[in-house]
Each structure stands twice: as C-alpha cells, then as structure tokens.
Design a protein around this motif. Structure first.
Motif, PDB file in Angstrom:
ATOM      1  N   THR A  46       0.845  -1.183   0.000  1.00  0.00           N
ATOM      2  CA  THR A  46       0.000   0.000   0.000  1.00  0.00           C
ATOM      3  C   THR A  46       0.878   1.228   0.000  1.00  0.00           C
ATOM      4  O   THR A  46       1.986   1.222   0.546  1.00  0.00           O
ATOM      5  CB  THR A  46      -0.949   0.033   1.218  1.00  0.00           C
ATOM      6  OG1 THR A  46      -0.193  -0.129   2.415  1.00  0.00           O
ATOM      7  CG2 THR A  46      -1.989  -1.066   1.135  1.00  0.00           C
ATOM      8  N   GLY A  47       0.385   2.275  -0.631  1.00  0.00           N
ATOM      9  CA  GLY A  47       1.148   3.512  -0.701  1.00  0.00           C
ATOM     10  C   GLY A  47       0.495   4.488  -1.653  1.00  0.00           C
ATOM     11  O   GLY A  47      -0.687   4.365  -1.986  1.00  0.00           O
ATOM     12  N   ILE A  48       1.291   5.413  -2.126  1.00  0.00           N
ATOM     13  CA  ILE A  48       0.779   6.467  -3.002  1.00  0.00           C
ATOM     14  C   ILE A  48       0.566   5.930  -4.413  1.00  0.00           C
ATOM     15  O   ILE A  48       1.010   4.840  -4.764  1.00  0.00           O
ATOM     16  CB  ILE A  48       1.720   7.699  -3.001  1.00  0.00           C
ATOM     17  CG1 ILE A  48       3.117   7.321  -3.492  1.00  0.00           C
ATOM     18  CG2 ILE A  48       1.779   8.311  -1.616  1.00  0.00           C
ATOM     19  CD1 ILE A  48       4.067   8.488  -3.619  1.00  0.00           C
ATOM     20  N   ASN A  49      -0.113   6.723  -5.241  1.00  0.00           N
ATOM     21  CA  ASN A  49      -0.504   6.280  -6.579  1.00  0.00           C
ATOM     22  C   ASN A  49       0.668   5.821  -7.437  1.00  0.00           C
ATOM     23  O   ASN A  49       0.524   4.909  -8.244  1.00  0.00           O
ATOM     24  CB  ASN A  49      -1.270   7.391  -7.301  1.00  0.00           C
ATOM     25  CG  ASN A  49      -2.628   7.628  -6.686  1.00  0.00           C
ATOM     26  OD1 ASN A  49      -3.168   6.757  -6.012  1.00  0.00           O
ATOM     27  ND2 ASN A  49      -3.187   8.798  -6.895  1.00  0.00           N
ATOM     28  N   SER A  50       1.833   6.425  -7.279  1.00  0.00           N
ATOM     29  CA  SER A  50       2.972   6.051  -8.112  1.00  0.00           C
ATOM     30  C   SER A  50       3.458   4.634  -7.830  1.00  0.00           C
ATOM     31  O   SER A  50       4.192   4.057  -8.628  1.00  0.00           O
ATOM     32  CB  SER A  50       4.124   7.041  -7.936  1.00  0.00           C
ATOM     33  OG  SER A  50       4.616   7.000  -6.611  1.00  0.00           O
ATOM     34  N   LEU A  51       3.046   4.045  -6.716  1.00  0.00           N
ATOM     35  CA  LEU A  51       3.450   2.677  -6.377  1.00  0.00           C
ATOM     36  C   LEU A  51       3.047   1.703  -7.470  1.00  0.00           C
ATOM     37  O   LEU A  51       3.811   0.807  -7.831  1.00  0.00           O
ATOM     38  CB  LEU A  51       2.845   2.265  -5.039  1.00  0.00           C
ATOM     39  CG  LEU A  51       3.084   0.820  -4.611  1.00  0.00           C
ATOM     40  CD1 LEU A  51       4.573   0.535  -4.457  1.00  0.00           C
ATOM     41  CD2 LEU A  51       2.356   0.540  -3.304  1.00  0.00           C
ATOM     42  N   TRP A  52       1.847   1.844  -8.009  1.00  0.00           N
ATOM     43  CA  TRP A  52       1.387   0.926  -9.037  1.00  0.00           C
ATOM     44  C   TRP A  52       2.274   1.010 -10.278  1.00  0.00           C
ATOM     45  O   TRP A  52       2.589  -0.002 -10.899  1.00  0.00           O
ATOM     46  CB  TRP A  52      -0.068   1.213  -9.389  1.00  0.00           C
ATOM     47  CG  TRP A  52      -0.600   0.237 -10.390  1.00  0.00           C
ATOM     48  CD1 TRP A  52      -1.015   0.513 -11.656  1.00  0.00           C
ATOM     49  CD2 TRP A  52      -0.774  -1.175 -10.227  1.00  0.00           C
ATOM     50  NE1 TRP A  52      -1.429  -0.624 -12.281  1.00  0.00           N
ATOM     51  CE2 TRP A  52      -1.290  -1.692 -11.429  1.00  0.00           C
ATOM     52  CE3 TRP A  52      -0.531  -2.053  -9.186  1.00  0.00           C
ATOM     53  CZ2 TRP A  52      -1.579  -3.032 -11.608  1.00  0.00           C
ATOM     54  CZ3 TRP A  52      -0.809  -3.398  -9.365  1.00  0.00           C
ATOM     55  CH2 TRP A  52      -1.324  -3.866 -10.564  1.00  0.00           C
ATOM     56  N   GLN A  53       2.686   2.214 -10.649  1.00  0.00           N
ATOM     57  CA  GLN A  53       3.564   2.370 -11.812  1.00  0.00           C
ATOM     58  C   GLN A  53       4.916   1.710 -11.560  1.00  0.00           C
ATOM     59  O   GLN A  53       5.474   1.061 -12.439  1.00  0.00           O
ATOM     60  CB  GLN A  53       3.744   3.854 -12.146  1.00  0.00           C
ATOM     61  CG  GLN A  53       2.474   4.471 -12.677  1.00  0.00           C
ATOM     62  CD  GLN A  53       2.316   5.928 -12.284  1.00  0.00           C
ATOM     63  OE1 GLN A  53       3.121   6.470 -11.548  1.00  0.00           O
ATOM     64  NE2 GLN A  53       1.273   6.549 -12.774  1.00  0.00           N
ATOM     65  N   ILE A  54       5.420   1.831 -10.342  1.00  0.00           N
ATOM     66  CA  ILE A  54       6.696   1.202  -9.991  1.00  0.00           C
ATOM     67  C   ILE A  54       6.562  -0.316 -10.053  1.00  0.00           C
ATOM     68  O   ILE A  54       7.385  -1.003 -10.653  1.00  0.00           O
ATOM     69  CB  ILE A  54       7.155   1.644  -8.583  1.00  0.00           C
ATOM     70  CG1 ILE A  54       7.462   3.135  -8.566  1.00  0.00           C
ATOM     71  CG2 ILE A  54       8.372   0.853  -8.132  1.00  0.00           C
ATOM     72  CD1 ILE A  54       7.575   3.738  -7.170  1.00  0.00           C
ATOM     73  N   ALA A  55       5.504  -0.842  -9.444  1.00  0.00           N
ATOM     74  CA  ALA A  55       5.304  -2.286  -9.417  1.00  0.00           C
ATOM     75  C   ALA A  55       5.002  -2.838 -10.804  1.00  0.00           C
ATOM     76  O   ALA A  55       5.227  -4.023 -11.065  1.00  0.00           O
ATOM     77  CB  ALA A  55       4.186  -2.643  -8.446  1.00  0.00           C
ATOM     78  N   SER A  56       4.524  -2.012 -11.704  1.00  0.00           N
ATOM     79  CA  SER A  56       4.203  -2.449 -13.057  1.00  0.00           C
ATOM     80  C   SER A  56       5.443  -2.537 -13.940  1.00  0.00           C
ATOM     81  O   SER A  56       5.355  -2.937 -15.096  1.00  0.00           O
ATOM     82  CB  SER A  56       3.193  -1.489 -13.693  1.00  0.00           C
ATOM     83  OG  SER A  56       1.993  -1.517 -12.974  1.00  0.00           O
ATOM     84  N   TYR A  57       6.589  -2.175 -13.409  1.00  0.00           N
ATOM     85  CA  TYR A  57       7.850  -2.200 -14.150  1.00  0.00           C
ATOM     86  C   TYR A  57       8.144  -3.599 -14.661  1.00  0.00           C
ATOM     87  O   TYR A  57       8.690  -3.791 -15.729  1.00  0.00           O
ATOM     88  CB  TYR A  57       8.973  -1.701 -13.223  1.00  0.00           C
ATOM     89  CG  TYR A  57      10.343  -1.690 -13.830  1.00  0.00           C
ATOM     90  CD1 TYR A  57      10.725  -0.663 -14.673  1.00  0.00           C
ATOM     91  CD2 TYR A  57      11.250  -2.707 -13.553  1.00  0.00           C
ATOM     92  CE1 TYR A  57      11.987  -0.636 -15.235  1.00  0.00           C
ATOM     93  CE2 TYR A  57      12.515  -2.695 -14.103  1.00  0.00           C
ATOM     94  CZ  TYR A  57      12.875  -1.660 -14.945  1.00  0.00           C
ATOM     95  OH  TYR A  57      14.117  -1.638 -15.495  1.00  0.00           O
ATOM     96  N   ASP A  58       7.769  -4.598 -13.883  1.00  0.00           N
ATOM     97  CA  ASP A  58       8.002  -6.001 -14.230  1.00  0.00           C
ATOM     98  C   ASP A  58       6.665  -6.631 -14.604  1.00  0.00           C
ATOM     99  O   ASP A  58       5.713  -6.580 -13.830  1.00  0.00           O
ATOM    100  CB  ASP A  58       8.626  -6.716 -13.017  1.00  0.00           C
ATOM    101  CG  ASP A  58       8.883  -8.185 -13.279  1.00  0.00           C
ATOM    102  OD1 ASP A  58       7.908  -8.958 -13.180  1.00  0.00           O
ATOM    103  OD2 ASP A  58      10.035  -8.545 -13.552  1.00  0.00           O
ATOM    104  N   GLY A  59       6.576  -7.227 -15.793  1.00  0.00           N
ATOM    105  CA  GLY A  59       5.332  -7.796 -16.291  1.00  0.00           C
ATOM    106  C   GLY A  59       4.762  -8.886 -15.407  1.00  0.00           C
ATOM    107  O   GLY A  59       3.557  -8.943 -15.175  1.00  0.00           O
TER     108      GLY A  59
END
Length: 175
Positions: A46-59
């Motif tokens: 859980t965290g701020i909105n940018s977390l999803w973009q970071i976690a999406s780095y790897d397919g």
C-alpha cells in the motif's frame, strides 16, 4: 489456522523511491519469490498512486498483483460511518466522543478525502486528548494535531478557520 501468511508493506513506495533500476528489479524479484512455492506469502503493498507504476515495471509482478484503489470519502456518503468509528475509538480510549456539529465534515476535508489519513487524524487527535488528560475528544484536539502535522497557523487550520472549506490544502499557510 489456514496456514496462510500475509506480508503487508504500508508506504511501500518508499522501498523504491531512491533505488536504481537494478535495485528496483531486485526488490521486485524478492517480492515475486515470496509469492511462489510451498511457503508462498500473500504480499500486499500500500502507498501512493505512483506505487502501481513502480510495481508495473516487471510484467510478471504486474500480473500477480491486483490494483485496488479505495474510493474517496465524502461527508454525505461516509459521514455517519466515520462518526461511528470515531465513537468506537473514543470508547476504547475512555473518552467521550466529540459533539461539534461540523467536525466530521472538517475531518474529511482535512484528510483530503482519504480513508487512511482520516483514521490517522482521528488517532492523532485522540493521542493529544489522552496526553492532556481530557475526558472528551474535541475540535481543539484535532486543531492541535492538524497544526503539528501540517505546520500551519490558524488561518490554514481546517479545524479552526471559519471558512475552512476555502483553504487550499496544497498551499500551507505558515506563520
């Protein structure tokens, strides 16, 4: 009882913010390995909105995670539930709940319509009330907690200003 292990990392964006691309990959690889095999762990970030973009780095990581965004709070929709939860917290802390009519509206606004911030603001105000040996949680406790959190004076304090809904929370009003 079910043999299920859960690892919940709040403020998970902090894991990635200062990392190099290879460090981010290593962290994601570690999280991915936790979710595999006989001893697999459910990982919640859980965290701020940018977390999803970071976690999406790897397919693979992106496919393994489900993104859930909590809806924004509103006084009209959530005010009674927030008031009830505040009452529960006050009862557990041995305090009478607040009786100011517009406190929940101010709280939702001050919390930027975010559930987690709302709970944090309630708990911080209760902590101040207990430290001052009060028998009731009041708007003043919220105002003091807000001032400490936001670093603002009374003009920028949602819990003190008469025209609180006009305060731009993106621009702090400091002494």
């Amino acid at each position: 009882m079910l043999g299920t292990a859960v690892l919940w990392i709040d403020e998970a964006h902090d894991l990635f913010q200062s990392g190099t691309p290879s460090e981010v990959r290593d962290i994601l690889k570690t999280l991915k390995s936790l979710m595999q095999g006989d001893g697999a762990v459910i990982v919640i970030l859980t965290g701020i909105n940018s977390l999803w973009q970071i976690a999406s780095y790897d397919g693979q990581v992106k496919r393994r995670y489900t993104k859930i965004s909590l809806p924004e709070l509103s006084n009209a929709k959530d005010g009674k539930a927030i008031s009830k939860q505040m009452e529960v917290f006050c009862n557990r802390a041995g305090l009478r709940p607040p009786d100011e009519a517009d406190l929940v509206q101010r709280l939702v606004y001050a919390s930027r319509n975010k559930f987690g911030l709302c709970i944090e603001n309630i708990l911080h105000a209760i902590e101040l009330a207990l430290k001052s040996e009060a028998d009731q949680l009041t708007m003043q406790h919220f105002a003091e907690a807000w001032a400490m959190q936001e670093g603002c004076d009374y003009r920028g304090n949602v819990f003190l200003a008469p025209r609180w809904s006009e305060i731009d929370l993106a621009v702090p009003v400091i002494n």
